[in-house]
Design an enzyme around this catalytic site. Structure first.
Site, PDB file in Angstrom:
ATOM      1  N   ARG A 100     -11.797  14.995 -54.501  1.00  0.00           N
ATOM      2  CA  ARG A 100     -11.462  13.567 -54.569  1.00  0.00           C
ATOM      3  C   ARG A 100     -12.469  12.930 -55.503  1.00  0.00           C
ATOM      4  O   ARG A 100     -13.674  12.883 -55.216  1.00  0.00           O
ATOM      5  CB  ARG A 100     -11.532  12.924 -53.173  1.00  0.00           C
ATOM      6  CG  ARG A 100     -11.469  11.399 -53.213  1.00  0.00           C
ATOM      7  CD  ARG A 100     -11.379  10.778 -51.836  1.00  0.00           C
ATOM      8  NE  ARG A 100     -10.029  10.915 -51.327  1.00  0.00           N
ATOM      9  CZ  ARG A 100      -9.426  10.014 -50.549  1.00  0.00           C
ATOM     10  NH1 ARG A 100     -10.051   8.895 -50.211  1.00  0.00           N
ATOM     11  NH2 ARG A 100      -8.204  10.225 -50.111  1.00  0.00           N
ATOM     12  N   HIS A 127      -2.245  10.368 -56.660  1.00  0.00           N
ATOM     13  CA  HIS A 127      -2.583  10.791 -55.292  1.00  0.00           C
ATOM     14  C   HIS A 127      -1.443  11.688 -54.783  1.00  0.00           C
ATOM     15  O   HIS A 127      -0.714  11.330 -53.861  1.00  0.00           O
ATOM     16  CB  HIS A 127      -2.749   9.562 -54.399  1.00  0.00           C
ATOM     17  CG  HIS A 127      -3.452   9.835 -53.103  1.00  0.00           C
ATOM     18  ND1 HIS A 127      -3.915  11.085 -52.749  1.00  0.00           N
ATOM     19  CD2 HIS A 127      -3.762   9.011 -52.056  1.00  0.00           C
ATOM     20  CE1 HIS A 127      -4.485  11.017 -51.565  1.00  0.00           C
ATOM     21  NE2 HIS A 127      -4.404   9.785 -51.121  1.00  0.00           N
ATOM     22  N   GLN A 130      -0.744  12.799 -50.946  1.00  0.00           N
ATOM     23  CA  GLN A 130      -0.181  11.757 -50.089  1.00  0.00           C
ATOM     24  C   GLN A 130       1.334  11.693 -50.225  1.00  0.00           C
ATOM     25  O   GLN A 130       2.052  11.513 -49.241  1.00  0.00           O
ATOM     26  CB  GLN A 130      -0.789  10.401 -50.442  1.00  0.00           C
ATOM     27  CG  GLN A 130      -0.263   9.244 -49.597  1.00  0.00           C
ATOM     28  CD  GLN A 130      -0.661   9.362 -48.138  1.00  0.00           C
ATOM     29  OE1 GLN A 130      -1.843   9.488 -47.831  1.00  0.00           O
ATOM     30  NE2 GLN A 130       0.309   9.327 -47.230  1.00  0.00           N
ATOM     31  N   ASP A 230       0.224  -0.396 -50.418  1.00  0.00           N
ATOM     32  CA  ASP A 230      -1.133   0.126 -50.425  1.00  0.00           C
ATOM     33  C   ASP A 230      -2.072  -1.065 -50.479  1.00  0.00           C
ATOM     34  O   ASP A 230      -1.666  -2.188 -50.829  1.00  0.00           O
ATOM     35  CB  ASP A 230      -1.331   1.040 -51.644  1.00  0.00           C
ATOM     36  CG  ASP A 230      -2.660   1.780 -51.628  1.00  0.00           C
ATOM     37  OD1 ASP A 230      -3.283   1.854 -50.554  1.00  0.00           O
ATOM     38  OD2 ASP A 230      -3.083   2.280 -52.682  1.00  0.00           O
ATOM     39  N   CYS A 269      -0.427   4.518 -46.867  1.00  0.00           N
ATOM     40  CA  CYS A 269      -1.324   5.677 -46.916  1.00  0.00           C
ATOM     41  C   CYS A 269      -2.596   5.449 -46.106  1.00  0.00           C
ATOM     42  O   CYS A 269      -3.306   6.412 -45.803  1.00  0.00           O
ATOM     43  CB  CYS A 269      -1.646   6.043 -48.359  1.00  0.00           C
ATOM     44  SG  CYS A 269      -2.535   4.777 -49.277  1.00  0.00           S
ATOM     45  N   ARG A 297      -0.176  14.460 -43.434  1.00  0.00           N
ATOM     46  CA  ARG A 297      -1.103  14.903 -44.471  1.00  0.00           C
ATOM     47  C   ARG A 297      -1.570  16.329 -44.165  1.00  0.00           C
ATOM     48  O   ARG A 297      -1.671  17.171 -45.059  1.00  0.00           O
ATOM     49  CB  ARG A 297      -2.319  13.962 -44.553  1.00  0.00           C
ATOM     50  CG  ARG A 297      -2.063  12.624 -45.234  1.00  0.00           C
ATOM     51  CD  ARG A 297      -1.791  12.781 -46.717  1.00  0.00           C
ATOM     52  NE  ARG A 297      -2.905  13.395 -47.426  1.00  0.00           N
ATOM     53  CZ  ARG A 297      -3.976  12.742 -47.863  1.00  0.00           C
ATOM     54  NH1 ARG A 297      -4.082  11.432 -47.677  1.00  0.00           N
ATOM     55  NH2 ARG A 297      -4.934  13.374 -48.515  1.00  0.00           N
TER      56      ARG A 297
END
Length: 316
Positions: A100, A127, A130, A230, A269, A297
């Site tokens: 990440r 991402h 996700q 988000d 998320c 996830r």
């Protein structure tokens, strides 16, 4: 050997295969052990994390491996060691690298020098892990499960808010790969990158999906199956996000907007900031599937890691 740096590192068929593996591992948690030994997987964080950190650590252990969680700031990377040098060292000892980080180019550099698969656990641009979890969730709650993987072609998905962020980019590309109708509702000042929209449209032509970017939130959610948003202040861009709250306010997910959908489910998320990008009534209400999405996830990433460690992918 294959890497997973952005959503379209998989073909449409491969995406389904990864998700099918994730669904199978959700049903039988310890059915595959590609990291038995245990073999070690390096999981590196340049940014804070809860769901990504836990889901990868637990998933690696479930697959028979040992997660080595590294805070990049306390490693030699934090003192300026070249990414290529780090990649060579880690890949000589570990079976996979999960990272990440900030710019996508950093991940590309890691993959270019790594002898083992590299997985994008989030960058400023994409991402993709996700989106795998979100596709799995939509299939579970809206139907479309099969032994070959989720059949999501023809389903519709809307994202509201900051269309220029990594989540919008991955929804466009990953949703198009799944053959979905993907809509992004955002102000013009926060539109997705043109190259990302073009890539998603190109993919949609071959999968039967479609792509729409609109400034009208009602148009984005009309008749939709799933709605996502988000945080308005993405990691590393908090100051800009707070400054844009007035522009983004019309894209807040409310019950009124959700009612325009086709019994739409709500996704996020996480972490979420109630009364900002979404109202408490929506995220805590019956249409919300955020906790199922968060759990997925784990399963989606296990499916991905098992697929990447398949001898056929390693040989390729």
């Amino acid at each position: 050997m294959r890497h997973f740096l952005r959503d379209d590192d998989l073909t449409s068929a491969e995406q389904r295969a990864v998700l099918a593996r994730g669904l199978a591992l959700k049903a039988d948690r310890f059915a595959e052990t590609p990291f038995v030994g245990p073999r070690t997987v390096a999981v590196i964080f340049d940014k804070s994390s809860t769901r990504t950190r836990v889901s990868f650590a637990v998933g690696i252990a479930d697959l028979g491996g040992s997660p080595l969680v590294i805070d990049a700031a306390s490693s030699q990377m934090g003192r300026g060691e070249p990414i290529s040098d780090t990649a060579k060292v880690l890949s000589s000892m570990c079976s996979m690298i999960v990272w990440r980080t900030f710019g996508q180019e950093r991940l590309d550099q890691m993959a270019a020098s790594s002898a083992v698969p590299v997985v994008n656990a989030l960058t400023d641009q994409f991402h993709p892990c996700q989106i795998l979890a979100d596709l799995l969730t939509i299939a579970e709650v809206k139907g479309g499960l099969s032994p070959e993987g989720p059949a999501l072609a023809g389903r519709s998905f809307a994202y509201l808010g900051d269309g220029a962020n990594n989540m919008a980019a991955s929804y466009l590309v990953g949703g198009a790969l799944a053959g979905m109708e993907v809509r992004i509702g955002c102000p013009e000042s926060h539109s997705p990158r043109p190259d990302v929209v073009a890539r998603a449209a190109e993919i949609a032509e071959s999968t039967g999906g479609s792509v729409l970017v609109t400034t009208d939130p009602a148009e984005a959610v009309a008749g939709i199956d799933a709605v996502a948003t988000d945080t308005w202040a993405s990691m590393g861009f908090e100051e800009a996000g707070h400054a844009a709250e007035g522009v983004l306010k019309p894209y807040q997910v409310t019950s009124q907007l959700m009612d325009l959908g086709n019994q739409a489910v709500f996704m996020h998320c996480l972490p979420a900031y109630r009364e900002h990008e979404v109202t408490s009534e929506v995220i805590d209400g019956p249409a919300s599937v955020v906790w199922q999405e968060a759990e997925n996830r784990l399963h989606a990433q296990k499916g991905l890691m098992a697929w990447l460690m398949d001898p056929e992918q390693i040989a390729g």
